[in-house]
Design a protein around this motif. Sequence first.
Motif, PDB file in Angstrom:
ATOM      1  N   ALA A 225      63.358  72.648  -4.967  1.00  0.00           N
ATOM      2  CA  ALA A 225      63.345  73.522  -3.607  1.00  0.00           C
ATOM      3  C   ALA A 225      64.114  74.568  -3.669  1.00  0.00           C
ATOM      4  O   ALA A 225      64.973  74.840  -4.523  1.00  0.00           O
ATOM      5  N   HIS A 226      63.852  75.816  -2.845  1.00  0.00           N
ATOM      6  CA  HIS A 226      64.475  76.850  -2.828  1.00  0.00           C
ATOM      7  C   HIS A 226      65.773  76.645  -1.755  1.00  0.00           C
ATOM      8  O   HIS A 226      65.439  75.276  -0.930  1.00  0.00           O
ATOM      9  N   THR A 227      66.681  77.349  -1.621  1.00  0.00           N
ATOM     10  CA  THR A 227      67.237  77.581  -0.338  1.00  0.00           C
ATOM     11  C   THR A 227      67.211  78.913   0.174  1.00  0.00           C
ATOM     12  O   THR A 227      66.541  79.664  -0.366  1.00  0.00           O
ATOM     13  N   SER A 228      67.965  79.451   1.218  1.00  0.00           N
ATOM     14  CA  SER A 228      67.831  80.794   1.834  1.00  0.00           C
ATOM     15  C   SER A 228      68.362  81.655   0.927  1.00  0.00           C
ATOM     16  O   SER A 228      68.431  82.783   1.097  1.00  0.00           O
ATOM     17  N   SER A 229      69.163  81.345  -0.325  1.00  0.00           N
ATOM     18  CA  SER A 229      69.591  82.220  -1.087  1.00  0.00           C
ATOM     19  C   SER A 229      68.704  82.318  -2.162  1.00  0.00           C
ATOM     20  O   SER A 229      68.229  81.399  -2.885  1.00  0.00           O
ATOM     21  N   LEU A 230      68.418  83.778  -2.762  1.00  0.00           N
ATOM     22  CA  LEU A 230      67.278  83.695  -3.881  1.00  0.00           C
ATOM     23  C   LEU A 230      68.083  83.387  -5.012  1.00  0.00           C
ATOM     24  O   LEU A 230      67.326  82.912  -5.970  1.00  0.00           O
ATOM     25  N   ASP A 231      69.206  83.200  -5.121  1.00  0.00           N
ATOM     26  CA  ASP A 231      69.807  82.856  -6.551  1.00  0.00           C
ATOM     27  C   ASP A 231      70.674  81.573  -6.404  1.00  0.00           C
ATOM     28  O   ASP A 231      71.281  81.169  -7.292  1.00  0.00           O
ATOM     29  N   TYR A 232      69.756  80.775  -5.583  1.00  0.00           N
ATOM     30  CA  TYR A 232      70.458  79.178  -5.516  1.00  0.00           C
ATOM     31  C   TYR A 232      69.195  78.499  -5.160  1.00  0.00           C
ATOM     32  O   TYR A 232      68.597  78.527  -3.970  1.00  0.00           O
ATOM     33  N   ALA A 233      68.893  77.421  -5.848  1.00  0.00           N
ATOM     34  CA  ALA A 233      67.884  76.381  -5.844  1.00  0.00           C
ATOM     35  C   ALA A 233      68.685  75.022  -5.797  1.00  0.00           C
ATOM     36  O   ALA A 233      69.820  74.940  -6.278  1.00  0.00           O
ATOM     37  N   VAL A 234      67.602  73.805  -5.672  1.00  0.00           N
ATOM     38  CA  VAL A 234      68.167  72.887  -5.513  1.00  0.00           C
ATOM     39  C   VAL A 234      67.463  71.726  -6.516  1.00  0.00           C
ATOM     40  O   VAL A 234      66.043  72.018  -6.310  1.00  0.00           O
ATOM     41  N   GLY A 235      67.900  70.962  -7.288  1.00  0.00           N
ATOM     42  CA  GLY A 235      67.244  69.802  -8.157  1.00  0.00           C
ATOM     43  C   GLY A 235      67.706  68.651  -7.686  1.00  0.00           C
ATOM     44  O   GLY A 235      67.909  68.407  -6.478  1.00  0.00           O
ATOM     45  N   ALA A 236      67.534  67.648  -8.729  1.00  0.00           N
ATOM     46  CA  ALA A 236      67.827  66.188  -8.371  1.00  0.00           C
ATOM     47  C   ALA A 236      68.973  65.754  -9.382  1.00  0.00           C
ATOM     48  O   ALA A 236      68.803  65.190 -10.363  1.00  0.00           O
ATOM     49  N   PRO A 237      70.271  65.988  -8.962  1.00  0.00           N
ATOM     50  CA  PRO A 237      70.851  66.643  -7.652  1.00  0.00           C
ATOM     51  C   PRO A 237      71.101  68.063  -8.010  1.00  0.00           C
ATOM     52  O   PRO A 237      72.191  68.579  -7.217  1.00  0.00           O
ATOM     53  N   TRP A 238      70.599  68.641  -8.878  1.00  0.00           N
ATOM     54  CA  TRP A 238      71.337  69.885  -9.359  1.00  0.00           C
ATOM     55  C   TRP A 238      71.582  71.065  -8.283  1.00  0.00           C
ATOM     56  O   TRP A 238      70.781  71.147  -7.368  1.00  0.00           O
ATOM     57  N   GLU A 239      72.533  71.871  -8.446  1.00  0.00           N
ATOM     58  CA  GLU A 239      72.809  72.981  -7.594  1.00  0.00           C
ATOM     59  C   GLU A 239      72.559  74.052  -8.560  1.00  0.00           C
ATOM     60  O   GLU A 239      73.476  74.379  -9.580  1.00  0.00           O
ATOM     61  N   ILE A 240      71.428  74.669  -8.568  1.00  0.00           N
ATOM     62  CA  ILE A 240      71.075  75.796  -9.575  1.00  0.00           C
ATOM     63  C   ILE A 240      71.402  77.120  -9.451  1.00  0.00           C
ATOM     64  O   ILE A 240      70.747  77.871  -8.280  1.00  0.00           O
ATOM     65  N   VAL A 241      72.183  77.731 -10.109  1.00  0.00           N
ATOM     66  CA  VAL A 241      72.717  79.241  -9.747  1.00  0.00           C
ATOM     67  C   VAL A 241      71.921  80.101 -10.810  1.00  0.00           C
ATOM     68  O   VAL A 241      72.034  79.854 -11.904  1.00  0.00           O
TER      69      VAL A 241
END
Length: 566
Positions: free
Chosen positions: A343-359
């Motif tokens: 999923a996206h977050t409200s930051s274009l350079d930050y997404a979420v995985g399982a349980p990744w915090e993707i920068v």
Amino acid sequence: MKVLPMSLALLASAGAQAAATYCPLLGPIFPAPTNLSTDPTLAAAFHNISSILEQATNNGTLSENSISLQIFDRSHAGPLLSFSYTARSINTTLGVSTVDQDTVFRVGSVSKLWTMVLFLAEEGLWPFQEPVARFVPELRQAAIEVEQDPRKRWNNIDYVRWGDVTIGELASHLAGIARDYGVLDLTEMASQMEQLGFPALPQSEVPPCGVPVPCNRAQFFNGLLRSHPIVPTSSTPVYSNAAFQILAYVLETMTGRTYEQLLQRDIIEPLGLNGTYYNTPNMSLGVIPDQLGEYYWNFDLGDEGPAGGIYSTSRDMAALGRAILNSSLFPPFITRRWMKPAAHTSSLDYAVGAPWEIVSFGDEPPLDIYSKSGDIGAYSSIIALSPDYDVGFTILAAGTDGHAKIALASDLISAALLPALKASAKNQAAQRFAGNYAATDGTNSSISITTDAGPGLLVTSWVNNGTDLIQSLMTLQHISDPSIFSIRLYPTGLESPGRISFRALMPPILSTAGHGPFTSSCITWVTLDAQIYGNIGIDEFFFSLDQSGNAASISPRVLRITLPKT
């Protein structure tokens, strides 16, 4: 099915140029560099990082935190860089007096990563679309009650629809459920809350567990099932520790073993870890900050341990990261599917995985760093992995304001490390693949490859039986100006013994384009393999490699020939 006529394919790749000049695919633009421990570009970067860390810990922004840090890659058992710092404000009577790579820290929510590794090692990804209620009787009963009671069935604000929640949604913070139950509930400071204007609560609304006594399973579900949903499932990421407590229960049901047994069998023993614990180890093994260090070292999360309770060292954290990069504990196809945004977050350079915090760093193409951070009181941590470069780092900290300090240290490392990795990958690619390749049978067939300021391997000339194929490809794409056209080869990630696959991208470089996302997005992924001749893509290439891993020949597969390196 999306079929692009030639004109539309050209328009798609042409419109993509506003945001990017070359439009490479997402992923590595060169093969990952190797032998990093002896690479001069990386050596300079490591020296720079060490100097930056020395300055930051020598009466600087990191001086109040004890730190253990490692940078590692997939192919070396030892660290590429190891850095440790011991703050003055630690209790050396209870804990260590000097921090090193074997000092134990609490890793907080990085425990969630360990939990997911266990899940994938045991079960793979097949359960991700399964409803969690199938494996947890308390949730199965709650789902039945919601469906059977009309007062609950239509009340989406007060009741979680547990029958809709999947295991994958729990793993990627998309279940929309409460963050915790009991742990850190502000009823611990009830008198202060009342002074701040909050109402006094009846005893029936005060959690009976959490601190100092953790909730047992019955108490946890009794409280969680009365917690309100936060958002609908799969609408937006909402962080949840409770989700990973539930995942641990699911895993125990599936395997018939306890979480602690699985941790020992599936990770600690196979990786030979000597400093990782599920239950609280002796304080003499760890660093104990003066301020609340002893309290948080002994802080018992009970069954929420899979969400935040693990203790580890930077050496062991690096070993876990290395195992993920190597797919040592489960097959590579599972690793690839797992290391993707959910999923996206409200930051274009930050997404979420399982349980990744993707920068994401950069913009052509963006480099995604798969990370997981964690905090528990006086302890903070992070592990960050780059699948494109097969490199990662981990930082463990103990002290005050640890989350901010970990984030700062991660930025400092990334700013020095990532450009060096990119430069090293380009340098090694030039050494391995650049050069001239020509037929030896007397036909006038050749191809020349180099690297330049742009991404990928640049084809500077390409002749087949005396015909200039660069001109031919321009003709196919209705381009007359050679200054706006280039052929660049990018690794696909497909390899066989002695061979490595590349694909060519040839979008025209335009001087003007739109300014909005529909005209400026890079969509060369749509045009890949769009032109085929005899069922082989014009853009398909592979190199044959010698024993040193350097290119011995190139095969432009559409031509059905192999050109040895001259």
